[in-house]
Design an enzyme around this catalytic site. Structure first.
Site, mmCIF file in Angstrom:
data_model
loop_
_atom_site.group_PDB
_atom_site.id
_atom_site.type_symbol
_atom_site.label_atom_id
_atom_site.label_comp_id
_atom_site.label_asym_id
_atom_site.label_seq_id
_atom_site.Cartn_x
_atom_site.Cartn_y
_atom_site.Cartn_z
ATOM 1 N N ASN A 84 0.856 -1.186 0.000
ATOM 2 C CA ASN A 84 0.000 0.000 0.000
ATOM 3 C C ASN A 84 0.893 1.238 0.000
ATOM 4 O OD1 ASN A 84 -2.247 -1.705 0.220
ATOM 5 N ND2 ASN A 84 -2.100 -1.723 2.454
ATOM 6 N N HIS A 97 6.674 -1.863 3.618
ATOM 7 C CA HIS A 97 6.450 -3.283 3.947
ATOM 8 C C HIS A 97 5.609 -3.941 2.879
ATOM 9 C CE1 HIS A 97 3.285 -0.846 5.791
ATOM 10 N NE2 HIS A 97 2.469 -1.861 5.559
ATOM 11 N N HIS A 99 2.906 -6.939 2.226
ATOM 12 C CA HIS A 99 1.948 -7.881 2.816
ATOM 13 C C HIS A 99 2.056 -9.211 2.070
ATOM 14 C CE1 HIS A 99 -0.542 -4.849 5.077
ATOM 15 N NE2 HIS A 99 0.023 -4.042 4.197
HETATM 16 P P1 AMP Z 1 -0.475 -0.751 5.778
HETATM 17 O O1 AMP Z 1 -1.946 -0.411 5.876
HETATM 18 O O2 AMP Z 1 -0.073 -1.253 4.436
HETATM 19 O O3 AMP Z 1 0.390 0.375 6.290
HETATM 20 O O4 AMP Z 1 -0.290 -2.000 6.727
HETATM 21 C C1 AMP Z 1 0.044 -1.903 8.078
HETATM 22 C C2 AMP Z 1 -0.270 -3.226 8.687
HETATM 23 O O5 AMP Z 1 0.460 -3.329 9.891
HETATM 24 C C3 AMP Z 1 -1.752 -3.428 9.048
HETATM 25 O O6 AMP Z 1 -2.258 -4.570 8.368
HETATM 26 C C4 AMP Z 1 -1.732 -3.600 10.566
HETATM 27 O O7 AMP Z 1 -2.671 -4.557 11.004
HETATM 28 C C5 AMP Z 1 -0.301 -4.032 10.828
HETATM 29 N N1 AMP Z 1 0.248 -3.693 12.123
HETATM 30 C C6 AMP Z 1 0.223 -2.509 12.756
HETATM 31 N N2 AMP Z 1 0.891 -2.545 13.914
HETATM 32 C C7 AMP Z 1 1.367 -3.811 14.014
HETATM 33 C C8 AMP Z 1 2.154 -4.503 14.996
HETATM 34 N N3 AMP Z 1 2.572 -3.885 16.107
HETATM 35 N N4 AMP Z 1 2.455 -5.804 14.781
HETATM 36 C C9 AMP Z 1 2.024 -6.423 13.668
HETATM 37 N N5 AMP Z 1 1.296 -5.839 12.705
HETATM 38 C C10 AMP Z 1 0.967 -4.549 12.875
#
Ligand code: AMP
Ligand code: ZN
Length: 108
Positions: A84, A97, A99
């Site tokens: 994203n 990151h 997914h």
């Molecule tokens: P994005 O929306 O692409 O920025 O994805 C961020 C992702 O990080 C989301 O799917 C969240 O659920 C995940 N996320 C946020 N904080 C954490 C955390 N502390 N540990 C694991 N996943 C996380």
């Protein structure tokens, strides 16, 4: 600026880690949107795809190879990869990151 993923890289914040390599880590997403939902994260902080420089080209190629290794270790037969970019692209965490979404095709 505090970065949650930098804190996970530095082990200041816990995560459900699945694979750690020199340049990358992979851990389980806390709000899984698929039967298997992992995040592949470079240790280097880069805000987003929009912030990539030419010098990051190799790292992003290695990120794909890392994702492949993670998928193999987790016995994923098929998976989707998603990045994203920006708030309007659904990005919430400003540390680049990938997914990794696994499960049956209709569930991911
Ligand atoms: P994005 O929306 O692409 O920025 O994805 C961020 C992702 O990080 C989301 O799917 C969240 O659920 C995940 N996320 C946020 N904080 C954490 C955390 N502390 N540990 C694991 N996943 C996380
Ligand atoms: Zn960061």
């Amino acid at each position: 600026m505090e970065c949650i993923f930098c804190n996970i890289v530095e082990k200041k914040v816990k995560a459900d880690m699945v694979l750690e390599r020199e340049k990358f880590i992979a851990f389980r997403d806390i709000h899984p949107k698929a039967p298997v939902h992992l995040l592949a994260v470079p240790r280097k902080h880069i805000d987003s795809v929009d912030h990539l420089q030419g010098e990051d080209a190799g790292l992003m190629g290695e990120l794909l190879l890392f994702a492949k290794e993670v998928a193999r270790e987790q016995n994923l037969e098929g998976y989707k990869l998603q990045i994203n970019v920006g708030r309007k692209g659904g990005q919430v965490i400003d540390h680049i990151h990938l997914h990794i979404l696994g499960g049956n095709a209709e569930e991911i």
